[in-house]
Design a protein around this motif. Structure first.
Motif, short mmCIF file in Angstrom:
data_model
loop_
_atom_site.label_atom_id
_atom_site.label_comp_id
_atom_site.label_asym_id
_atom_site.label_seq_id
_atom_site.Cartn_x
_atom_site.Cartn_y
_atom_site.Cartn_z
N UNK A 57 102.39 -14.63 35.59
CA UNK A 57 101.60 -15.65 36.29
C UNK A 57 101.24 -16.73 35.28
N UNK A 58 101.53 -17.98 35.62
CA UNK A 58 101.08 -19.06 34.74
C UNK A 58 99.92 -19.80 35.38
N UNK A 82 102.34 -1.97 37.88
CA UNK A 82 103.03 -3.24 37.63
C UNK A 82 102.54 -3.88 36.33
N UNK A 83 103.46 -4.21 35.45
CA UNK A 83 103.10 -4.97 34.25
C UNK A 83 102.90 -6.43 34.62
N UNK A 84 101.77 -6.99 34.22
CA UNK A 84 101.49 -8.40 34.53
C UNK A 84 101.17 -9.13 33.23
N UNK A 85 101.80 -10.27 33.05
CA UNK A 85 101.49 -11.17 31.93
C UNK A 85 100.92 -12.46 32.52
N UNK A 130 108.59 -15.26 38.04
CA UNK A 130 107.63 -16.18 37.44
C UNK A 130 106.81 -16.82 38.56
N UNK A 131 105.51 -16.60 38.55
CA UNK A 131 104.62 -17.18 39.55
C UNK A 131 103.83 -18.32 38.90
N UNK A 132 104.01 -19.52 39.41
CA UNK A 132 103.36 -20.71 38.84
C UNK A 132 102.27 -21.17 39.79
N UNK A 133 101.05 -21.27 39.26
CA UNK A 133 99.92 -21.72 40.08
C UNK A 133 99.89 -23.23 40.20
N UNK A 134 99.82 -23.71 41.42
CA UNK A 134 99.61 -25.12 41.76
C UNK A 134 100.77 -26.03 41.33
N UNK A 154 106.34 -20.85 43.25
CA UNK A 154 105.24 -21.80 43.07
C UNK A 154 104.21 -21.49 44.16
N UNK A 155 103.07 -20.95 43.74
CA UNK A 155 102.08 -20.49 44.71
C UNK A 155 100.80 -21.31 44.63
N UNK A 156 100.10 -21.33 45.76
CA UNK A 156 98.91 -22.18 45.88
C UNK A 156 99.26 -23.63 45.56
N UNK A 157 100.45 -24.03 45.96
CA UNK A 157 101.01 -25.34 45.56
C UNK A 157 100.30 -26.48 46.27
N UNK A 158 100.05 -27.53 45.50
CA UNK A 158 99.47 -28.75 46.07
C UNK A 158 100.14 -29.94 45.41
N UNK A 159 100.22 -31.03 46.16
CA UNK A 159 100.85 -32.24 45.63
C UNK A 159 100.23 -33.45 46.32
N UNK A 160 99.45 -34.21 45.58
CA UNK A 160 98.82 -35.40 46.15
C UNK A 160 99.85 -36.52 46.28
#
Length: 437
Positions: A57-58, A82-85, A130-134, A154-160
């Protein structure tokens, strides 16, 4: 070709990047100098006790870590082995990860987006996804992950609209980013459509809502809130249900330079009407703690510092600690969310709203365009354009307890109405987890 030019430009300015992180930021916060090798992909292979591939998770910094926390904890509950970094960019983000997760996850800095650093990082970690926040969309990280068949979520993604215009200016590079995304879970349909307009395949897009709404105070937090209310009451023997009736407490959270002064000016006006009022000011960045302490020393206010734990009915409390802001919001009658009276785009109002504490904000809230319109519409937040307007609203709410409580109730209702994103996001992530051996 676009990624080659991007990488060459990044390498060309690398001395400036190192100077900025290690010298300038490191001078203000020694945390920037610690673990510096991780910035170049030299992540320890001993982060994990088992050989199971980790899920990465980034989270850019503190805000993203706090937003992702309920999601990651739900994932840990569903998959205990589950191993989480969790990776981040800042020392405060790193500290928040360690505070919230202890030793249940691994933690490192995400390498600077040099191709060699990113390739080294991925080779050492070998993530299953790879889970990328926003919107932390780093071209080399995403392109190399895609090439290695590592799913990029890409989770919780937002784009103005403003960010979309920026991506459109580097269309070829943006196309590489969009092509590298395996699946995108966005806040709403408008965000999803902006990603699609930039080149994302429609089939990869899902609308899940914002996981930031999925925030529920824990029993531990609620107990801490009661302790804080007792601590900041004038009459220490008051029953907990009446503590905030005897004095008006407001929190100015995540404030920035210039804004600190505006907040203190508003409190000065409030004190003329409510001499017992308490302001809890929590600067956004730790390097501002000392500067705000200097401001308070030179001001007419009596104040104490939260880190010294010696509060004795002063007019201002400087919240110079980390990880407490949510509970400090919970102990208040109303909150002001910083980064909004100046052009910083605002910060997360839901940490306050979840505790049934209503929100005051300046006009600059573009970082939370997916939250504020709904919160304002449901009358859980009020917009003020200046420190004078802020003072007027504070005076109004200090004199009208029922209106203040209603603002908080409406804020909490807004949070409850928009929950559910975590479960939808978990369903997506589960599809990309490797089967248990």
């Amino acid at each position: 070709m676009a990624r080659i030019f991007y990488s060459l430009a990044l390498i060309f300015i690398s001395p400036l990047i190192v100077f900025y992180l290690y010298i300038l930021r490191g001078k203000k916060n020694q945390g920037y100098r610690a673990h510096f090798k991780e910035r170049f992909g030299f992540v320890s292979k001993s982060l994990f006790t088992t050989k199971t591939k980790p899920l990465v998770f980034h989270c850019a910094s503190v805000g993203e870590v706090l937003a992702a926390m309920p999601l990651i904890k739900a994932l840990q509950k569903a998959h205990p082995n589950l191993n989480i970094l969790i990776t981040c960019n800042t020392p405060t983000g790193r500290e928040q990860i360690l505070n919230q997760f202890k030793n249940s996850v691994a933690c490192s800095y995400l390498p600077i987006d040099f191709p060699f650093a990113t390739a080294r990082f991925l080779k050492r970690i070998k993530p299953q996804a790879l889970c990328i926040l926003e919107t932390e969309l780093w071209p080399n990280l995403m392109a190399i992950s895609h090439k290695k068949n590592i799913p990029v979520l890409v989770i919780n993604a937002r784009l103005s609209e403003k960010s979309q215009q920026g991506y459109q200016k580097v269309a070829k590079l943006t196309h590489i980013i969009m092509r590298s995304i395996t699946v995108l879970a966005s806040h709403n349909k408008a965000d999803a459509e902006r990603f699609i307009e930039l080149g994302l395949e429609t089939s990869k897009s899902h609308v899940t809502g914002s996981i930031k709404f999925d925030i529920t105070p824990s029993d531990e937090q609620l107990a801490k809130v009661l302790n804080l209310k007792q601590l900041y009451s004038i009459n220490k023997n008051s029953s907990t249900e009446h503590i905030n009736d005897e004095r008006f407490v407001w929190v100015a959270g995540s404030t920035h330079p210039v804004e600190h002064e505006l907040v203190l000016a508003a409190h000065q006006q409030l004190l003329k009407k409510q001499p017992n009022a308490l302001l809890i000011i929590a600067p956004r960045h730790p390097e501002q703690f000392y500067k705000v302490a200097e401001l308070l020393t030179q001001s007419p206010f009596s104040f104490s510092r939260r880190s010294q734990n010696n509060y004795n009915n002063e007019q201002v409390l400087l919240a110079d600690t980390l990880g407490e802001l949510q509970c400090l919001y919970g102990a208040a009658n109303v909150s002001f969310i910083g980064g909004s009276l100046i052009r910083r785009g605002g910060h997360n109002p839901l940490e306050s709203a979840a505790f049934s504490v209503g929100v005051l904000t300046g006009p600059h809230t573009y970082n939370f365009d997916h939250v504020y319109p709904e919160l304002i519409k449901l009358k859980g937040a009020v917009v003020v354009d200046s420190n004078d307007e802020l003072a007027k609203q504070l005076i109004t709410f200090s004199q009208n307890t029922k209106a203040c409580q209603t603002l908080g109730i409406k804020a909490a209702q807004c949070v409850a109405k928009n929950q559910g994103a975590i479960q939808k996001t978990l369903t997506i992530i589960n599809q990309y987890l490797e089967p248990k051996p």
